[in-house]
Structure formats: C-alpha cells, structure tokens
Design an enzyme around this catalytic site. Structure first.
Site: not given
Ligand code: AMP
Length: 299
Positions: A38-40, A42-43, A153-154, A192
């Site tokens: 569900a990439l956005h 941030g990813h 991500g932070e 996501s």
């Molecule tokens: P997830 O798909 O939620 O497991 O996230 C995968 C990676 O994307 C993790 O390292 C998260 O910290 C990072 N991430 C999620 N949302 C953001 C964001 N808004 N900005 C930067 N990194 C993000």
C-alpha cells in the site's frame, strides 16, 4: 527485451538470493527497503534514499502476519500489488520481493527473534506481539536479501531503534539508514492506515502533529515536561481523539523516560480515532545541539 525501468519481481527466497549474490559478485552494492505495501510517498522517500546510496534497490512487500494480533487489521490491511509495482517502476527499483506467507513461514516455523530492551513499553505495551513479529521478519529479510544497507522510517521511531539494536546485537553486517517522516500538508504523517479515516476523523487527525510540534517547542525553551504532556493530552481529548494509547517524552537513544531536557529527546504518541490507531513522534533538541534531520549508523 524487458522494459529496463520495470523491476524484476521475485516471490521465492531462492530467486532473491540468486539476484543478490550475482550483484555482489559484480561488485554492486544493494539497498533494501522493507514494506508492507500500500505504498505511499513515505515508502517511496525511503526507496529514493536507498537508490541514491546503493547500486541496486530491492523493495520487499509482505504484510507480515506475525506483527498483527488476532483482533487487529491483518485481513483488512490495504493491499494493491499493481499500484505498488507501478510506483516502484517509477522510482526505478531493481527488484521487488513479494513472498507468500508460506514462503516466509513454512511448515513447522518455530523461531522468534526477541529483544528484551526497547520493546517493553510504548507500542510494545498495548501490542505485545508486535516487536517480536517485526524483529523476526526483519532478520529474515536481511538474511535473505543480504543488502549492504537497509532503510527504515523515523515515522516508526521505536521500531527504528529496535532494528538498529537488533543489527548491532546479532552482528548483522548491514548499515541501517533512516529517512524523515513524510507528511500531508496539515502535518499528518502519511500512513497506509490513514485511508481508514472518515472525512471528519481525517480533519481531527491533522491536529496530532500540530499538538506534538507545539509541545516540542515549549519543552525546548524550558517548559516543564510533565506539564506539557498533561496540556497536550487534554488538547487531544478536547479536539476529538477517542483514546490516548500513550504520549511520552523519552530519551532519543535509549527511550528511557526523562523529566528534563539535557540531551536530544523524542515525543512519542499513539492515539485512536474510532477503530484507527495513529502514531507519530517529534524530536526535541536542547537549545545548544544541532538539528539532525536524518542519520546513519555504520558498523
Ligand atoms: P510499513 O509498510 O508501514 O511497514 O512501513 C515500511 C517502512 O516505511 C517503515 O520503515 C516505516 O517507518 C516507513 N514509513 C511509513 N510511513 C512513513 C512516512 N510517512 N514517512 C517516512 N517513512 C515512512
């Protein structure tokens, strides 16, 4: 000939290892970005960091069942493979790893990687299964992809510290890089899970970061931490957040509670809007330190 801007898609560990081995033999460096899809933006920002630093970019997409408890949103977690692949083609990812749950946790899978430190409270308090799920899957992905660097991500600040510690404790030969939190114009950290919010909840959600920002500014200029936590909690409730899971000010490296600001600190918060849980965090620097937007930890 395959379109060179399209990433290679692999679904097995064996194929992933073969590509990684081949790139390493050719002297190329590999960056890994683990995601649940569900990439956005941030990813994608993390993928861009890896792309800029490494010769080859691997992005993994795996909704990891081990980091959800039975009452959480595993079944409903957003999944959109086609849209994800299009975004990864645009960022020129070299390889996308899309394993099945059977591939990752085959018959008789019985190992858990568990960290005793950093995982017991904050998100670990209300989601006790969560960090074991994260550390187990991240260890597997690092062993499978064998990257030179991996980017996190932070946004998930506690998780980032947990992963740095995991890599250090297990002597995993990888550099962990971090990327800053990417936000919507009103400050809401992109997630996501934001798509679960109703239009009304979405307006309230935007206030979370604004409240954390104000709190960070006040503490940075010497205001009492306990007072600021209390003020922020009552603002969150007044504005319409349904429940505060936690709102804490912690040492930025150890996550130990602090009652005054001597070293870099972090505000960490988790709040509920209806059935959606949002997390966010904010750096607080003592007035004599320099701002660090993103940092890396090399071994
Ligand atoms: P997830 O798909 O939620 O497991 O996230 C995968 C990676 O994307 C993790 O390292 C998260 O910290 C990072 N991430 C999620 N949302 C953001 C964001 N808004 N900005 C930067 N990194 C993000």
């Amino acid at each position: 000939m395959a379109n060179p801007s399209h990433p290679i898609i692999v679904r097995t560990v064996e194929e992933l290892r073969a590509h990684s081995r081949q790139w390493r033999h050719a002297g190329q460096t590999i960056g890994l970005v683990p995601t649940m899809g569900a990439l956005h933006h941030g990813h994608i920002s993390l993928a861009e960091i890896a792309k800029a630093k490494a010769d080859k970019l691997i992005v993994s997409i795996f909704v990891n069942p081990k980091q959800f408890s039975p009452n959480e949103d595993f079944d409903h977690y957003p999944r959109d493979e086609d849209a994800d692949l299009a975004k990864l083609a645009a960022v020129k990812a070299d390889l996308v790893f899309l394993p099945t749950a059977e591939e990752m946790y085959g018959d008789g899978f019985a190992t858990t990687i568990h960290l005793d430190d950093l995982t017991q409270d904050l998100c670990g308090a209300t989601r006790p299964h969560f960090f074991d799920g994260v550390t187990t899957i991240v260890t597997k992905l690092l062993l499978q992809a064998n990257p030179h660097m991996a980017v996190f991500g932070e946004k998930d600040y506690q998780q980032l510290l947990v992963i740095r510690r995991l890599v250090r404790d297990l002597d995993i030969p990888v550099t962990i890089l971090s990327g800053p939190t990417i936000r919507e114009p009103d400050g809401l950290a992109i997630s996501s899970r934001n798509q679960y919010l109703t239009a009304e909840q979405r307006i309230v959600a935007g206030q979370l970061n604004q409240i954390l920002r104000k709190m960070a500014d006040e503490i940075a200029i010497g205001s009492d931490i306990t007072l600021q936590v209390a003020v922020a909690k009552s603002k969150l409730t007044d504005i319409g957040f349904d429940r505060i899971d936690y709102l804490e000010v912690r040492d930025a490296d150890t996550l130990k509670p602090i009652d005054h600001l001597e070293r870099p600190a972090r505000i960490l918060g988790a709040v509920w809007l209806g059935t959606t849980r949002l997390i966010d965090n904010r750096e607080i620097l003592p007035s004599d330190s320099e701002e660090i937007l993103w940092f890396e930890d090399s071994r």
